[in-house]
Design a protein around this motif. Structure first.
Motif, PDB file in Angstrom:
ATOM      1  N   MET A 179      49.823  85.714  -2.903  1.00  0.00           N
ATOM      2  CA  MET A 179      49.255  84.457  -3.404  1.00  0.00           C
ATOM      3  C   MET A 179      49.702  84.207  -4.840  1.00  0.00           C
ATOM      4  O   MET A 179      50.079  83.097  -5.203  1.00  0.00           O
ATOM      5  N   THR A 180      49.690  85.284  -5.616  1.00  0.00           N
ATOM      6  CA  THR A 180      50.083  85.145  -7.021  1.00  0.00           C
ATOM      7  C   THR A 180      51.564  84.821  -7.131  1.00  0.00           C
ATOM      8  O   THR A 180      51.971  83.970  -7.924  1.00  0.00           O
ATOM      9  N   GLU A 181      52.380  85.506  -6.318  1.00  0.00           N
ATOM     10  CA  GLU A 181      53.823  85.245  -6.353  1.00  0.00           C
ATOM     11  C   GLU A 181      54.127  83.826  -5.889  1.00  0.00           C
ATOM     12  O   GLU A 181      54.996  83.144  -6.451  1.00  0.00           O
ATOM     13  N   ARG A 182      53.399  83.394  -4.872  1.00  0.00           N
ATOM     14  CA  ARG A 182      53.615  82.038  -4.369  1.00  0.00           C
ATOM     15  C   ARG A 182      53.252  81.003  -5.431  1.00  0.00           C
ATOM     16  O   ARG A 182      53.969  80.019  -5.632  1.00  0.00           O
ATOM     17  N   MET A 183      52.122  81.245  -6.127  1.00  0.00           N
ATOM     18  CA  MET A 183      51.700  80.326  -7.191  1.00  0.00           C
ATOM     19  C   MET A 183      52.712  80.330  -8.331  1.00  0.00           C
ATOM     20  O   MET A 183      53.015  79.293  -8.920  1.00  0.00           O
ATOM     21  N   ARG A 184      53.242  81.510  -8.613  1.00  0.00           N
ATOM     22  CA  ARG A 184      54.230  81.614  -9.684  1.00  0.00           C
ATOM     23  C   ARG A 184      55.485  80.823  -9.334  1.00  0.00           C
ATOM     24  O   ARG A 184      56.075  80.159 -10.184  1.00  0.00           O
ATOM     25  N   GLU A 185      55.880  80.907  -8.060  1.00  0.00           N
ATOM     26  CA  GLU A 185      57.059  80.154  -7.631  1.00  0.00           C
ATOM     27  C   GLU A 185      56.808  78.649  -7.715  1.00  0.00           C
ATOM     28  O   GLU A 185      57.675  77.878  -8.138  1.00  0.00           O
ATOM     29  N   ARG A 186      55.614  78.263  -7.302  1.00  0.00           N
ATOM     30  CA  ARG A 186      55.299  76.828  -7.324  1.00  0.00           C
ATOM     31  C   ARG A 186      55.220  76.302  -8.768  1.00  0.00           C
ATOM     32  O   ARG A 186      55.551  75.158  -9.034  1.00  0.00           O
ATOM     33  N   ARG A 187      54.777  77.158  -9.695  1.00  0.00           N
ATOM     34  CA  ARG A 187      54.641  76.715 -11.087  1.00  0.00           C
ATOM     35  C   ARG A 187      55.977  76.624 -11.805  1.00  0.00           C
ATOM     36  O   ARG A 187      56.038  76.185 -12.953  1.00  0.00           O
ATOM     37  N   THR A 188      57.026  77.053 -11.150  1.00  0.00           N
ATOM     38  CA  THR A 188      58.354  76.840 -11.735  1.00  0.00           C
ATOM     39  C   THR A 188      58.731  75.362 -11.691  1.00  0.00           C
ATOM     40  O   THR A 188      59.590  74.912 -12.450  1.00  0.00           O
ATOM     41  N   ASP A 189      58.062  74.647 -10.793  1.00  0.00           N
ATOM     42  CA  ASP A 189      58.268  73.199 -10.722  1.00  0.00           C
ATOM     43  C   ASP A 189      57.462  72.548 -11.854  1.00  0.00           C
ATOM     44  O   ASP A 189      56.240  72.711 -11.929  1.00  0.00           O
ATOM     45  N   ASP A 190      58.141  71.811 -12.736  1.00  0.00           N
ATOM     46  CA  ASP A 190      57.481  71.225 -13.917  1.00  0.00           C
ATOM     47  C   ASP A 190      56.376  70.251 -13.528  1.00  0.00           C
ATOM     48  O   ASP A 190      55.304  70.230 -14.143  1.00  0.00           O
ATOM     49  N   GLU A 191      56.613  69.460 -12.517  1.00  0.00           N
ATOM     50  CA  GLU A 191      55.620  68.461 -12.115  1.00  0.00           C
ATOM     51  C   GLU A 191      54.353  69.136 -11.589  1.00  0.00           C
ATOM     52  O   GLU A 191      53.232  68.755 -11.939  1.00  0.00           O
ATOM     53  N   PHE A 192      54.559  70.166 -10.749  1.00  0.00           N
ATOM     54  CA  PHE A 192      53.408  70.894 -10.217  1.00  0.00           C
ATOM     55  C   PHE A 192      52.638  71.599 -11.338  1.00  0.00           C
ATOM     56  O   PHE A 192      51.411  71.611 -11.360  1.00  0.00           O
ATOM     57  N   ARG A 193      53.383  72.193 -12.275  1.00  0.00           N
ATOM     58  CA  ARG A 193      52.739  72.906 -13.384  1.00  0.00           C
ATOM     59  C   ARG A 193      51.909  71.950 -14.239  1.00  0.00           C
ATOM     60  O   ARG A 193      50.798  72.275 -14.676  1.00  0.00           O
ATOM     61  N   LEU A 194      52.443  70.757 -14.486  1.00  0.00           N
ATOM     62  CA  LEU A 194      51.718  69.767 -15.277  1.00  0.00           C
ATOM     63  C   LEU A 194      50.423  69.345 -14.580  1.00  0.00           C
ATOM     64  O   LEU A 194      49.353  69.273 -15.202  1.00  0.00           O
ATOM     65  N   LEU A 195      50.516  69.089 -13.267  1.00  0.00           N
ATOM     66  CA  LEU A 195      49.323  68.702 -12.508  1.00  0.00           C
ATOM     67  C   LEU A 195      48.308  69.841 -12.456  1.00  0.00           C
ATOM     68  O   LEU A 195      47.093  69.625 -12.566  1.00  0.00           O
ATOM     69  N   ASP A 196      48.821  71.065 -12.302  1.00  0.00           N
ATOM     70  CA  ASP A 196      47.931  72.231 -12.243  1.00  0.00           C
ATOM     71  C   ASP A 196      47.209  72.438 -13.573  1.00  0.00           C
ATOM     72  O   ASP A 196      46.017  72.756 -13.609  1.00  0.00           O
TER      73      ASP A 196
END
Length: 268
Positions: free
Chosen positions: A1-18
């Motif tokens: 779960m943590t690795e998946r979240m880390r991968e998703r947070r590499t996306d700038d748009e997703f990180r900003l929304l998160d």
């Protein structure tokens, strides 16, 4: 779960929304006082642990000092901060122990500074300048007082009391109006009786004013039969010789010594 979240947070748009979602969630959570207190404690503990690292502590102090330096360029902020510091220092000095320690610290610091010849010389100059300014101020005040006294003496007692007709200095006379006297409970008939010299402004000496305020007629009031008769117009134009010629009484007086006491008196 943590690795998946880390991968998703590499996306700038997703990180900003998160980040926005987390910030909103955190903001809502801090509305709860218990959560807020717990978080503040947790942050304080974490910060305390971090400051045990000397490098981090020095860096943080530098950052705070630079931020404060920038803020103090604003005059309003600077004034407010100085007031706040002075107020806090005043409260701290109410503690006798703190006050004693601070005084000792100041004395030690001053003692160390005085070992330097430059500081010692500067302090001497400062003290000499302060003493000179104080002395000049005293001399100026004395000079002004002397001039004021001489001007008043030179002017002489020229102010006439409306009640007794005596001549007084300006500081011995108080100017009043009929309205002011009536407001103090004095009757109009009484005021007309004691104020023999009729003027718009009533001038009263200390003695007369004291009796009048007690609703008494002063002993030296002109209305007690002490006023001089008015000189007729035909006599005002006479010379000194003509006055002597028509005078019913011509006083002859001489100055003589009074025994061996070196005093003089009038006789005649």
């Amino acid at each position: 779960m943590t690795e998946r979240m880390r991968e998703r947070r590499t996306d700038d748009e997703f990180r900003l929304l998160d980040n926005r979602r987390r910030a909103n969630s955190h903001k809502i959570g801090r509305r709860n006082n218990e959560f807020k207190i717990e978080e503040n404690k947790r942050r304080a503990d974490a910060h305390k642990i971090e400051r045990q690292n000397d490098e981090l502590k020095i860096e943080e102090n530098k950052r705070k000092a630079e931020a404060l330096k920038i803020e103090r360029q604003n005059d309003e902020f600077k004034t407010e901060e100085n007031k706040r510091r002075a107020k806090a220092h005043k409260i701290e000095r109410q503690n006798d122990e703190f006050k004693t320690q601070e005084n000792e610290r100041r004395l030690k610091s001053l003692k160390i500074k005085r070992e330097e010849e430059e500081y010692k010389e500067e302090e001497r100059r400062r003290n000499a300048s302060r003493m000179r300014m104080s002395r000049d101020k005293y001399e100026n005040n004395f000079h002004l007082m002397k001039l004021n006294y001489e001007s008043k003496i030179k002017e002489g007692p020229t102010h006439i009391c409306s009640c007794c007709g005596g001549l007084w200095f300006e500081y011995s006379i108080r100017e009043l109006t009929i309205e002011m006297l009536t407001n103090k409970g004095l009757k109009k008939e009484f005021i007309d009786n004691v104020c023999y010299l009729k003027n718009t402004i009533v001038k009263l000496c200390v003695t007369c004013r004291k009796d009048i305020m007690l609703n008494k007629v002063p002993n030296l009031c002109l209305s007690n039969g002490l006023a001089f008769y008015e000189v007729p117009d035909c006599l005002k134009i006479l010379t000194e010789l003509e006055e002597r010629l028509i005078s019913p009484r011509i006083p002859f007086m001489v100055i003589r010594t009074l025994g061996f006491c070196k005093q003089f008196g009038l006789k005649g």
